[in-house]
Design a protein around this motif. Structure first.
Motif, mmCIF file in Angstrom:
data_model
loop_
_atom_site.group_PDB
_atom_site.id
_atom_site.type_symbol
_atom_site.label_atom_id
_atom_site.label_comp_id
_atom_site.label_asym_id
_atom_site.label_seq_id
_atom_site.Cartn_x
_atom_site.Cartn_y
_atom_site.Cartn_z
ATOM 1 N N GLU A 1 49.204 32.934 47.376
ATOM 2 C CA GLU A 1 49.362 32.397 48.670
ATOM 3 C C GLU A 1 48.751 33.700 49.275
ATOM 4 O O GLU A 1 48.662 33.407 50.634
ATOM 5 N N ASP A 2 49.717 34.685 49.284
ATOM 6 C CA ASP A 2 49.115 36.092 49.819
ATOM 7 C C ASP A 2 47.811 36.577 49.904
ATOM 8 O O ASP A 2 47.628 37.195 51.258
ATOM 9 N N GLU A 3 47.063 36.175 49.030
ATOM 10 C CA GLU A 3 45.619 36.844 49.665
ATOM 11 C C GLU A 3 44.944 35.501 50.135
ATOM 12 O O GLU A 3 44.092 36.057 50.924
ATOM 13 N N ILE A 4 45.307 33.998 50.437
ATOM 14 C CA ILE A 4 44.908 33.956 51.290
ATOM 15 C C ILE A 4 45.481 33.757 52.230
ATOM 16 O O ILE A 4 44.394 33.683 53.214
ATOM 17 N N LEU A 5 46.470 34.053 52.629
ATOM 18 C CA LEU A 5 47.070 34.787 53.949
ATOM 19 C C LEU A 5 46.666 35.503 54.517
ATOM 20 O O LEU A 5 46.224 35.444 55.885
ATOM 21 N N ALA A 6 46.476 36.894 54.049
ATOM 22 C CA ALA A 6 45.367 37.498 54.608
ATOM 23 C C ALA A 6 43.527 37.428 55.212
ATOM 24 O O ALA A 6 43.855 38.180 55.829
ATOM 25 N N ALA A 7 43.235 36.293 54.925
ATOM 26 C CA ALA A 7 41.761 35.735 55.482
ATOM 27 C C ALA A 7 42.475 35.271 56.303
ATOM 28 O O ALA A 7 41.591 35.625 57.495
ATOM 29 N N PHE A 8 43.811 34.929 57.406
ATOM 30 C CA PHE A 8 43.760 34.660 58.220
ATOM 31 C C PHE A 8 43.472 35.609 59.535
ATOM 32 O O PHE A 8 43.726 36.888 59.710
ATOM 33 N N LYS A 9 42.966 35.141 60.895
ATOM 34 C CA LYS A 9 42.721 35.570 62.068
ATOM 35 C C LYS A 9 43.121 35.355 63.456
ATOM 36 O O LYS A 9 43.961 33.956 62.494
ATOM 37 N N PRO A 10 43.826 35.870 63.696
ATOM 38 C CA PRO A 10 44.619 35.491 65.417
ATOM 39 C C PRO A 10 43.933 34.187 65.844
ATOM 40 O O PRO A 10 44.462 33.325 65.949
ATOM 41 N N ASN A 11 42.300 33.646 65.568
ATOM 42 C CA ASN A 11 41.963 32.984 66.168
ATOM 43 C C ASN A 11 41.280 31.978 64.788
ATOM 44 O O ASN A 11 40.809 30.598 65.283
ATOM 45 N N THR A 12 42.701 31.495 63.900
ATOM 46 C CA THR A 12 41.879 30.728 62.449
ATOM 47 C C THR A 12 42.412 29.519 62.779
ATOM 48 O O THR A 12 43.947 29.520 63.640
ATOM 49 N N LYS A 13 41.823 28.377 63.300
ATOM 50 C CA LYS A 13 42.185 27.077 63.567
ATOM 51 C C LYS A 13 42.318 26.334 62.862
ATOM 52 O O LYS A 13 43.146 25.210 62.650
ATOM 53 N N ALA A 14 42.340 25.863 61.505
ATOM 54 C CA ALA A 14 42.043 24.981 59.725
ATOM 55 C C ALA A 14 42.602 25.913 58.901
ATOM 56 O O ALA A 14 41.678 26.310 58.517
ATOM 57 N N VAL A 15 42.476 25.057 57.658
ATOM 58 C CA VAL A 15 41.879 25.280 56.386
ATOM 59 C C VAL A 15 41.372 23.761 56.447
ATOM 60 O O VAL A 15 41.639 23.068 56.281
ATOM 61 N N PHE A 16 40.232 23.816 55.470
ATOM 62 C CA PHE A 16 39.627 23.008 54.455
ATOM 63 C C PHE A 16 39.143 23.448 52.897
ATOM 64 O O PHE A 16 39.252 24.712 52.427
ATOM 65 N N GLY A 17 39.483 22.646 52.299
ATOM 66 C CA GLY A 17 39.083 22.457 50.878
ATOM 67 C C GLY A 17 38.838 20.865 50.813
ATOM 68 O O GLY A 17 39.102 19.948 50.982
ATOM 69 N N GLU A 18 38.251 21.279 48.988
ATOM 70 C CA GLU A 18 37.982 19.725 49.022
ATOM 71 C C GLU A 18 39.258 19.670 47.647
ATOM 72 O O GLU A 18 39.290 20.190 46.714
ATOM 73 N N THR A 19 39.606 18.152 47.403
ATOM 74 C CA THR A 19 40.350 17.724 46.866
ATOM 75 C C THR A 19 39.694 17.594 45.385
ATOM 76 O O THR A 19 40.663 18.935 44.264
ATOM 77 N N LEU A 20 38.242 17.597 44.889
ATOM 78 C CA LEU A 20 38.183 17.324 43.803
ATOM 79 C C LEU A 20 36.265 17.898 44.339
ATOM 80 O O LEU A 20 35.718 17.020 45.178
ATOM 81 N N ALA A 21 36.308 19.212 43.118
ATOM 82 C CA ALA A 21 34.843 20.033 44.144
ATOM 83 C C ALA A 21 33.632 19.436 43.890
ATOM 84 O O ALA A 21 33.858 19.059 42.152
ATOM 85 N N ASN A 22 32.486 19.246 44.417
ATOM 86 C CA ASN A 22 31.261 18.955 44.129
ATOM 87 C C ASN A 22 30.580 20.075 44.329
ATOM 88 O O ASN A 22 30.184 20.454 45.385
ATOM 89 N N PRO A 23 29.572 21.064 42.861
ATOM 90 C CA PRO A 23 30.067 19.859 41.450
ATOM 91 C C PRO A 23 31.245 20.255 40.671
ATOM 92 O O PRO A 23 31.003 20.053 39.549
ATOM 93 N N ALA A 24 31.199 21.478 41.146
ATOM 94 C CA ALA A 24 32.640 22.471 40.170
ATOM 95 C C ALA A 24 33.113 21.615 39.708
ATOM 96 O O ALA A 24 34.421 22.220 38.942
ATOM 97 N N LEU A 25 34.078 20.724 40.368
ATOM 98 C CA LEU A 25 35.653 20.195 39.664
ATOM 99 C C LEU A 25 36.334 20.906 39.582
ATOM 100 O O LEU A 25 37.263 20.237 38.805
ATOM 101 N N THR A 26 36.608 21.743 40.272
ATOM 102 C CA THR A 26 37.488 22.360 40.205
ATOM 103 C C THR A 26 38.166 21.259 41.457
ATOM 104 O O THR A 26 38.518 20.591 42.300
ATOM 105 N N VAL A 27 40.029 21.469 41.128
ATOM 106 C CA VAL A 27 40.758 20.888 41.831
ATOM 107 C C VAL A 27 41.564 21.495 42.494
ATOM 108 O O VAL A 27 42.363 22.678 41.824
ATOM 109 N N LEU A 28 41.890 21.029 43.818
ATOM 110 C CA LEU A 28 42.857 21.659 44.936
ATOM 111 C C LEU A 28 44.771 21.734 44.556
ATOM 112 O O LEU A 28 44.687 20.225 44.238
ATOM 113 N N ASP A 29 44.589 22.843 44.305
ATOM 114 C CA ASP A 29 46.500 22.518 44.617
ATOM 115 C C ASP A 29 46.727 22.122 45.984
ATOM 116 O O ASP A 29 47.210 23.887 47.184
#
Length: 418
Positions: free
Chosen positions: A133-161
């Motif tokens: 969480e801390d690493e992802i939170l560090a990527a935010f900027k004051p102008n960040t408006k959303a977070v995006f991901g794929e529940t089951l990624a294409n084609p990596a087939l990683t699963v989003l927590d």
């Protein structure tokens, strides 16, 4: 209603002596009794239909069905999954804004986010979805408006927590947007885990027959836009006589802004016939997803046992890195299996060319088994670093299991590997 019943009955209920099957309303325009009535609609397009550039009765019935399946408040269809992704972001971001996306997403979406949106002055900040969480939170900027991901990624087939990402997004007062294309609402209900906006490429499992390209945005109605920095939703829209979407439409603010403002201007709306074809696919979605999951697991197990396969990615396999997350969020792992063929690019392409039932095509999630070599097709435009981040190597083959008899599929794999 359960999902199987929603697939058949949500969105369209005929009245006495009306067509039992969803009709195709093939019209660009609609009739009004007076000029005054038309004027009222242009003051507030949510009152009734205006023009099929952004609303049509056939497509709207399909939108209602998809919203019901996802458990959302409302939905808006688009001409493609790419357009759904773009509109979902443009509905929140202006030039000078940024948003965060996990890196293991569809190659076309990477290109859209990293390059095309950048030309519009919108920055995409890519992060590793598996990071803490801390690493992802560090990527935010004051102008960040959303977070995006794929529940089951294409084609990596990683699963989003999903719950982790929702917690991170909400701690910064921004929404979590997810692409739920591969699981579909039959296998995963992202809104139950804190997701705010869902998109789909309906061209895949929802359509299922490789007939019609399309996309959809589904709004949960749960995010409070007044708590974040979203002037497009909380300040007057001069293009609609000063309407403030959050004041006028409340929980429907996001999806109505997308339709009344963006779809009005871009016109990337499906035709009535496209909506009709999508509805036919949705009617059998629940049945098909059950079969895809059964056959997908069998194919993954077969590949795993082969000495000609370097590695197999399928979150339905015990031992897969994402197995526990798949068990938590999914009812099944879909019918897409990603394998790395020993011998790299040449061996992978030779394997694909020797398949008899499975066809080489630029598609996935079809009723017919199909294969694709991402490094030379959908992900061809990515750098080596981006390929690695997306879970793609030169020997990667994306194997999409169809509805053929499983024994025929396995025999086809066997002879092609041989």
């Amino acid at each position: 209603m359960r999902d199987e019943t929603k697939c058949l009955h949500s969105g369209y209920t005929p009245k006495n002596a009306e067509p039992r099957v969803l009709p195709i309303v093939q019209s660009t325009t609609y009739y009004y009794d007076s000029a005054e009535d038309i004027g009222k609609v242009f003051d507030d397009p949510s009152v009734s239909l205006i023009y099929s550039r952004f609303e049509n009765p056939t497509v709207m019935a399909v939108e209602e069905k998809i919203a019901a399946l996802e458990g959302g408040l409302a939905a808006m269809c688009a001409s493609s999954g790419q357009m759904a992704s773009m509109l979902a972001i443009l509905n929140l971001c202006n030039a000078g804004d940024s948003f965060i996306s996990t890196s293991a997403i569809y190659g076309g979406t990477v290109n859209l986010f990293a390059h095309s949106l950048r030309k519009l002055g919108i920055e995409c900040i890519f992060v590793d979805g598996d990071a803490d969480e801390d690493e992802i939170l560090a990527a935010f900027k004051p102008n960040t408006k959303a977070v995006f991901g794929e529940t089951l990624a294409n084609p990596a087939l990683t699963v989003l927590d999903i719950e982790k990402m929702a917690k991170i997004a909400h701690s910064k007062n921004v929404p979590l947007i997810v692409d739920n294309t591969f699981p579909t609402p039959i296998l995963c209900k992202p809104f139950q885990y804190g997701v705010d906006i869902i998109i789909h490429s309906t061209s895949k499992y929802m359509d299922g027959h490789a007939l019609q390209v399309g996309g959809v945005i589904v709004d949960s109605g749960n995010f409070d836009w007044t708590k974040g920095d979203f002037p497009g939703l909380t300040q007057p829209d001069v293009t609609y006589h000063g309407i403030t979407y959050t004041d006028t439409y409340g929980k429907l603010a996001y999806i109505l802004k997308a339709r009344m403002q963006l779809m009005r201007d871009f016109g990337a709306y499906p035709s009535a016939h496209a909506g009709f074809l999508l509805n036919l696919g949705l009617e059998t979605l629940a049945l098909r997803m059950e079969r895809y999951c059964q056959s997908g697991l069998r194919v993954a197990e077969y590949f795993q046992a082969s000495n000609k396969i370097e590695s197999v990615r399928y979150p339905g396999l015990p031992g897969d890195k994402y197995y526990s997350l798949a068990q938590k969020y999914f009812k099944g792992a879909s019918g897409v299996v990603t394998v790395n063929v020993k011998g790299g690019r040449e061996a992978a392409m030779r394997f694909m060319d020797n398949l008899k039932i499975a066809s080489n095509q630029v598609h996935v999630a079809d009723i017919r088994t199909c294969v694709q070599h991402p490094a030379s097709s959908t992900h061809r435009q990515l750098t080596d670093e981006q390929l690695t981040a997306a879970g793609v190597s030169p020997g990667t083959v994306r194997f999409s299991v169809g509805l053929e008899h499983i024994d025929d599929i396995l025999e086809d794999i066997e002879q092609a590997l041989r």
